[in-house]
Design a protein around this motif. Structure first.
Motif, mmCIF file in Angstrom:
data_model
loop_
_atom_site.group_PDB
_atom_site.id
_atom_site.type_symbol
_atom_site.label_atom_id
_atom_site.label_comp_id
_atom_site.label_asym_id
_atom_site.label_seq_id
_atom_site.Cartn_x
_atom_site.Cartn_y
_atom_site.Cartn_z
ATOM 1 N N TYR A 71 4.720 -2.988 3.952
ATOM 2 C CA TYR A 71 4.543 -4.392 3.570
ATOM 3 C C TYR A 71 5.510 -5.352 4.249
ATOM 4 O O TYR A 71 5.330 -6.565 4.168
ATOM 5 C CB TYR A 71 4.632 -4.555 2.048
ATOM 6 N N HIS A 120 1.095 5.372 1.159
ATOM 7 C CA HIS A 120 0.775 6.076 2.406
ATOM 8 C C HIS A 120 -0.634 6.654 2.419
ATOM 9 O O HIS A 120 -1.168 6.945 3.494
ATOM 10 C CB HIS A 120 1.803 7.188 2.657
ATOM 11 N N ALA A 157 5.535 4.337 -0.749
ATOM 12 C CA ALA A 157 5.144 3.045 -0.189
ATOM 13 C C ALA A 157 6.233 2.523 0.734
ATOM 14 O O ALA A 157 6.300 1.323 1.018
ATOM 15 C CB ALA A 157 4.867 2.047 -1.314
ATOM 16 N N THR A 198 -0.484 -0.774 -7.646
ATOM 17 C CA THR A 198 -0.948 -1.550 -8.799
ATOM 18 C C THR A 198 -0.042 -1.337 -10.008
ATOM 19 O O THR A 198 0.814 -0.432 -10.022
ATOM 20 C CB THR A 198 -2.379 -1.138 -9.191
ATOM 21 N N GLY A 233 1.188 0.612 7.562
ATOM 22 C CA GLY A 233 0.797 -0.275 6.471
ATOM 23 C C GLY A 233 1.959 -0.780 5.632
ATOM 24 O O GLY A 233 1.743 -1.335 4.543
ATOM 25 N N PRO A 273 1.894 6.828 -6.530
ATOM 26 C CA PRO A 273 0.541 6.577 -7.036
ATOM 27 C C PRO A 273 0.262 7.331 -8.338
ATOM 28 O O PRO A 273 0.612 8.508 -8.476
ATOM 29 C CB PRO A 273 -0.362 7.092 -5.906
ATOM 30 N N LYS A 329 0.828 -1.202 0.000
ATOM 31 C CA LYS A 329 0.000 0.000 0.000
ATOM 32 C C LYS A 329 0.860 1.248 0.000
ATOM 33 O O LYS A 329 1.984 1.256 0.523
ATOM 34 C CB LYS A 329 -0.923 0.016 1.227
ATOM 35 N N GLY A 371 -3.165 4.983 1.565
ATOM 36 C CA GLY A 371 -4.050 3.848 1.760
ATOM 37 C C GLY A 371 -4.389 3.087 0.498
ATOM 38 O O GLY A 371 -4.982 2.004 0.555
ATOM 39 N N SER A 372 -4.022 3.611 -0.661
ATOM 40 C CA SER A 372 -4.338 2.929 -1.918
ATOM 41 C C SER A 372 -3.360 1.777 -2.170
ATOM 42 O O SER A 372 -2.216 1.801 -1.715
ATOM 43 C CB SER A 372 -4.294 3.923 -3.082
ATOM 44 N N ASP A 373 -3.834 0.776 -2.895
ATOM 45 C CA ASP A 373 -2.997 -0.375 -3.237
ATOM 46 C C ASP A 373 -1.994 -0.001 -4.324
ATOM 47 O O ASP A 373 -2.295 0.791 -5.224
ATOM 48 C CB ASP A 373 -3.860 -1.531 -3.742
#
Length: 509
Positions: free
Chosen positions: A204, A95, A181, A101, A202, A163, A93, A97-99
């Motif tokens: 990883y 910072h 991230a 991708t 969050g 992002p 994720k 909160g989005s994944d």
């Protein structure tokens, strides 16, 4: 406790809250300068990289062991011809909160490749011809020609992933609040004082980071920086001055983290007429007594370079070519005469007053070149101004204090390749030799190791003949830590400038 009392008394001056000062797991990192920018694609120097590596991660990064470490990409596959690279993303994720991708990876890479952008390594990444995203967790890169070094460039702090939505709003805003991230999220930047980052719950990697927050405090004066460590005001400092290394190593309340990896030399603006001639550049290589620089600027710590700054054991190194030059004033004068400057010339040398070793290297060069009739005027701004001038090629020649950006032999491209971006942080502006470009292109595209060795051997011959850069010495790049700090690593060899990555492992009593 003494540090906390002092900081509490100073909190109103620094704009810190009592909560921030007394937070558990807080580390104070004394940086040698304030980052000029946190723009992810710009190479801002070690201070900026140190902060960026707390906030961001790439598909891969160099790990503390010096090897490529899978980060946002859990794994990757490379085709046998090194023209296709497929990355498989892990569950991670940002910072916000989005994944993370595939769309974020694609947008980040396209930003790096933008011809109108400022990406430091656009030249090296420009062989990416197609970016495909078959699904949300897969990214396939197709190259216009093979590159065994691509993954190394993707491991740099300037190749981190952000992002896509953030980038759409902030691609042209270098002062935007960064979103990454990495193990820490950006909190505040008090200009002229400090940057604060806070633990990202969050992250990883389970159990990391250990610290709750890190204060990157700016100490441009090296004596103040050293004293801040000795007094306990900070827990870590970068750029330990050579004159203080032995004292901090002796302890017992401090520990020195040693590394030899960076080199010192000169970059030449080849639009400045004398420096357009290889004979003049070679004359300078012969004229400068390396021991003068080592003793004047580094307190005797360092070893001379008389060829290209290729470490022993790296591709392209040979004992014979490591001693291509020597200190020979008569030879230097002969080359100047051959180039049409028997009486020398006047020239402006860019360095920085912010780091004594940069300034003293410039002073030593000024003294040495006076012996062959070259009158040097010193330009010694602060580091941020020095970097701005370097980025604009606003110099005749400049002191180079750097290292190979990657551990693959293609690190040489960042220093010697001409291509379509002729002014970069590490190259000699406007130098563009077709033979060197072709050798570097071929070396990058060759998979067979023995064949690569032959190519880089030819490259070294041509690079020494033209000498667009001249190297003088290997120097130490040391950090110092306070007793009770563990987990921070001065990363090996060329990777010392990326040591900030290890803040995710760092603990403080």
């Amino acid at each position: 406790m003494q540090r906390f009392l002092r900081l509490a008394l100073a909190s109103s001056f620094l704009g810190l809250t009592a909560t921030a000062v007394l937070a558990d797991g807080t580390l104070y990192f004394g940086l040698s300068g304030e980052p000029s920018t946190l723009d992810t694609v710009v190479q801002p120097g070690t201070s900026g990289r140190t902060v960026k590596l707390a906030i961001h991660r790439g598909l891969v990064n160099y790990g503390i062991d010096g090897k490529i470490s899978p980060e946002l990409a859990e794994s990757y596959d490379v085709s046998p011809d090194a023209k296709e690279f497929t990355f498989h993303l892990r569950a991670a994720k940002f910072h916000d909160g989005s994944d993370v991708t595939a769309a974020d990876v694609k947008a980040s890479l396209e930003h790096m490749l933008d011809p109108a952008g400022k990406a430091a390594f656009r030249n090296e990444l420009s062989i990416i011809s197609k970016i495909e995203t078959p699904d949300q967790k897969t990214v396939k890169l197709t190259l216009s020609k093979p590159s065994v070094a691509l993954v190394d460039y993707l491991a740099l702090p300037e190749s981190v992933i952000v992002p896509a939505a953030w980038l759409a709003k902030n691609a042209n805003n270098p002062t935007a609040t960064p979103i990454g991230a990495g193990p820490f999220k950006f909190a505040t930047w008090t200009r002229g004082r400090e940057i604060v980052v806070e633990k990202f719950d969050g992250y990883y990697k389970q159990g990391k980071p250990d610290l709750d927050e890190v204060h990157y405090v700016f100490y441009s004066d090296e004596n103040t920086r050293v004293n801040a460590l000795k007094s306990g005001d900070v827990d870590i400092i970068d750029y330990v001055p050579a004159k203080d290394a032995a004292d901090l190593e002796k302890g017992p309340e401090t520990q020195l983290l040693r590394n030899t990896g960076p080199f010192m030399g000169l970059q030449f603006n080849t639009k400045f007429e004398p420096f357009s001639k290889p004979e003049v550049r070679q004359a300078i290589a012969y004229a400068v007594d390396r021991s003068t620089i080592i003793n004047t600027a580094f307190n005797g710590l360092g070893s001379p370079i008389y060829g290209i700054a290729i470490p022993k054991g790296y591709m392209g190194y040979s004992d014979a070519k490591a001693n291509y030059f020597k200190h020979d004033v008569a030879k230097a004068k002969e080359l100047l005469t051959k180039a049409g400057y028997p009486n020398g010339f006047e020239v402006r040398l860019l360095a920085s007053s912010q780091y004594s070793f940069h300034q003293n290297t410039a002073v030593a060069i000024q003294s040495e070149l006076a012996k062959i009739g070259i009158k040097v005027t010193l330009d010694l701004p602060d580091w941020a101004s020095r970097m701005a001038k370097a980025s604009a090629a606003d110099y005749d020649f400049t002191v180079l204090g750097s290292l190979g950006e990657i551990t693959d032999a293609d690190w040489l491209s960042n220093y010697y390749y001409g291509g379509d971006k002729l002014v970069r942080t590490n190259n000699s502006p406007y130098f563009n030799d077709q033979q060197i470009n072709e050798l570097l292109d071929t070396g990058r595209a060759t998979v067979d190791k023995a064949e690569r060795e032959k190519i880089y051997d030819k490259f070294v011959d041509r690079a020494l003949e033209l000498s667009p850069l001249v190297y003088f010495m290997w120097r130490e790049q040391n950090y110092a830590i306070k007793k009770g700090v563990t987990g921070f690593t001065n990363m090996p060899g060329f990777l010392t400038f990326q040591s900030g990555l290890s803040i995710e492992n760092t603990k403080v009593e």
